[in-house]
Design a protein around this motif. Structure first.
Motif, PDB file in Angstrom:
ATOM      1  N   LEU A 104      47.088  11.196  52.080  1.00 14.38           N
ATOM      2  CA  LEU A 104      46.972  12.017  50.880  1.00 14.38           C
ATOM      3  C   LEU A 104      45.770  11.611  50.038  1.00 14.38           C
ATOM      4  O   LEU A 104      45.097  12.459  49.440  1.00 14.38           O
ATOM      5  N   ILE A 105      45.484  10.323  49.966  1.00  7.56           N
ATOM      6  CA  ILE A 105      44.302   9.858  49.243  1.00  7.56           C
ATOM      7  C   ILE A 105      43.030  10.429  49.873  1.00  7.56           C
ATOM      8  O   ILE A 105      42.096  10.850  49.174  1.00  7.56           O
ATOM      9  N   LEU A 109      40.126  12.700  48.096  1.00 12.51           N
ATOM     10  CA  LEU A 109      38.708  12.343  48.077  1.00 12.51           C
ATOM     11  C   LEU A 109      37.840  13.469  48.625  1.00 12.51           C
ATOM     12  O   LEU A 109      36.732  13.714  48.121  1.00 12.51           O
ATOM     13  N   LEU A 110      38.320  14.187  49.627  1.00 14.93           N
ATOM     14  CA  LEU A 110      37.566  15.324  50.146  1.00 14.93           C
ATOM     15  C   LEU A 110      37.383  16.390  49.075  1.00 14.93           C
ATOM     16  O   LEU A 110      36.301  16.979  48.942  1.00 14.93           O
ATOM     17  N   ILE A 111      38.433  16.646  48.303  1.00 11.75           N
ATOM     18  CA  ILE A 111      38.353  17.661  47.246  1.00 11.75           C
ATOM     19  C   ILE A 111      37.437  17.196  46.126  1.00 11.75           C
ATOM     20  O   ILE A 111      36.527  17.920  45.698  1.00 11.75           O
ATOM     21  N   ASN A 166      44.347  16.103  41.496  1.00  7.99           N
ATOM     22  CA  ASN A 166      44.884  15.185  40.487  1.00  7.99           C
ATOM     23  C   ASN A 166      45.656  14.080  41.188  1.00  7.99           C
ATOM     24  O   ASN A 166      46.596  14.335  41.926  1.00  7.99           O
ATOM     25  N   ILE A 167      45.285  12.837  40.912  1.00 10.86           N
ATOM     26  CA  ILE A 167      45.887  11.719  41.642  1.00 10.86           C
ATOM     27  C   ILE A 167      47.372  11.581  41.344  1.00 10.86           C
ATOM     28  O   ILE A 167      48.143  11.158  42.208  1.00 10.86           O
ATOM     29  N   ALA A 200      43.889   2.981  41.704  1.00 12.19           N
ATOM     30  CA  ALA A 200      43.041   1.827  41.991  1.00 12.19           C
ATOM     31  C   ALA A 200      42.596   1.825  43.449  1.00 12.19           C
ATOM     32  O   ALA A 200      41.429   1.516  43.757  1.00 12.19           O
ATOM     33  N   TYR A 201      43.502   2.187  44.351  1.00 12.36           N
ATOM     34  CA  TYR A 201      43.153   2.153  45.774  1.00 12.36           C
ATOM     35  C   TYR A 201      42.141   3.233  46.104  1.00 12.36           C
ATOM     36  O   TYR A 201      41.211   3.006  46.897  1.00 12.36           O
TER      37      TYR A 201
END
Length: 221
Positions: A104-105, A109-111, A166-167, A200-201
């Motif tokens: 999911l991260i 990041l792609l978006i 949105n994270i 953070a990751y």
């Protein structure tokens, strides 16, 4: 890999049915985890159905490369370690959480780095005719395609993947996925602590995340 990461490798294709095929295994899993299809070696008289099959096979190949990569093994393990204390008391298995979280991260990041256009992805899905998709599903052995279409129509309507920008929505997506197995996976405090870790990751891999896409692209050639 998740939906948008699969789309990344064929983001320039003009064949909507191939695009659908690259994400269809995961769409079916989301619709009903008991659905098991194996169309890998099938050939149909309809070229569009065959495009779905080709996309399906591309999905399997990308996942094979991704899940055996040092990138995935390293980051899913590290996320498992960091998330374990944050979900103390939760029934969710930390290994499962680390696996899904890194996927999911990567989509986020792609978006956020404008590597893919989510609207283009959904436009591809909207261009596919239901009758052709139904033909594929029945040809692949699915007895009741309506189970899939009930989920699929809502998936397209909601444009849910747009929220991955949105994270904190990544945490919500993790929760939704976990709720397929555990009815009440997290407390509000769990969710807040998870979000802090994911933020953070995400920042920690910002400069290196594209390496996995380059690696898999090289393996696909």
């Amino acid at each position: 890999m998740n939906f948008l990461s699969h789309y990344y490798f064929d983001r320039d294709t003009t064949d909507c049915y191939f695009t659908l095929g690259t994400v269809l295994p995961d769409l079916l899993k989301n619709a009903d985890k008991s659905i098991i299809l194996h169309p890998e070696k099938l050939v149909h008289s309809n070229p569009s159905v065959n495009s779905i099959i080709k996309g399906w096979n591309k999905h399997l190949l990308v996942d094979k490369f991704f899940h055996s990569s040092a990138f995935f093994l390293t980051h899913s393990h590290q996320l498992k370690k960091e998330l374990t204390p944050a979900i103390a008391g939760s029934p969710v298995k930390p290994f499962f959480l680390g696996h899904v979280a890194i996927e999911l991260i990567l989509d986020n990041l792609l978006i956020t780095n404008n590597e893919i256009n989510v609207t283009d992805f959904y436009n591809h899905l909207d261009s596919c005719k239901e009758g052709t998709i139904r033909t594929f599903l029945e040809f692949a052995g699915m007895k009741n395609p309506d189970v899939f279409f009930k989920f699929y129509d809502e998936f397209k309507r909601s444009r849910y993947l747009n929220t991955y920008i949105n994270i904190d929505q990544i945490t919500y997506a993790l929760k939704r996925i976990c709720m397929r197995v555990w009815s009440n996976p997290f407390t509000p405090q769990h969710e807040q602590d998870m979000t802090d870790i994911l933020i953070a990751y995400r920042l920690s891999i910002m400069d290196v995340y594209k390496s996995i896409y380059r690696e898999i692209s090289g393996q696909l050639i």
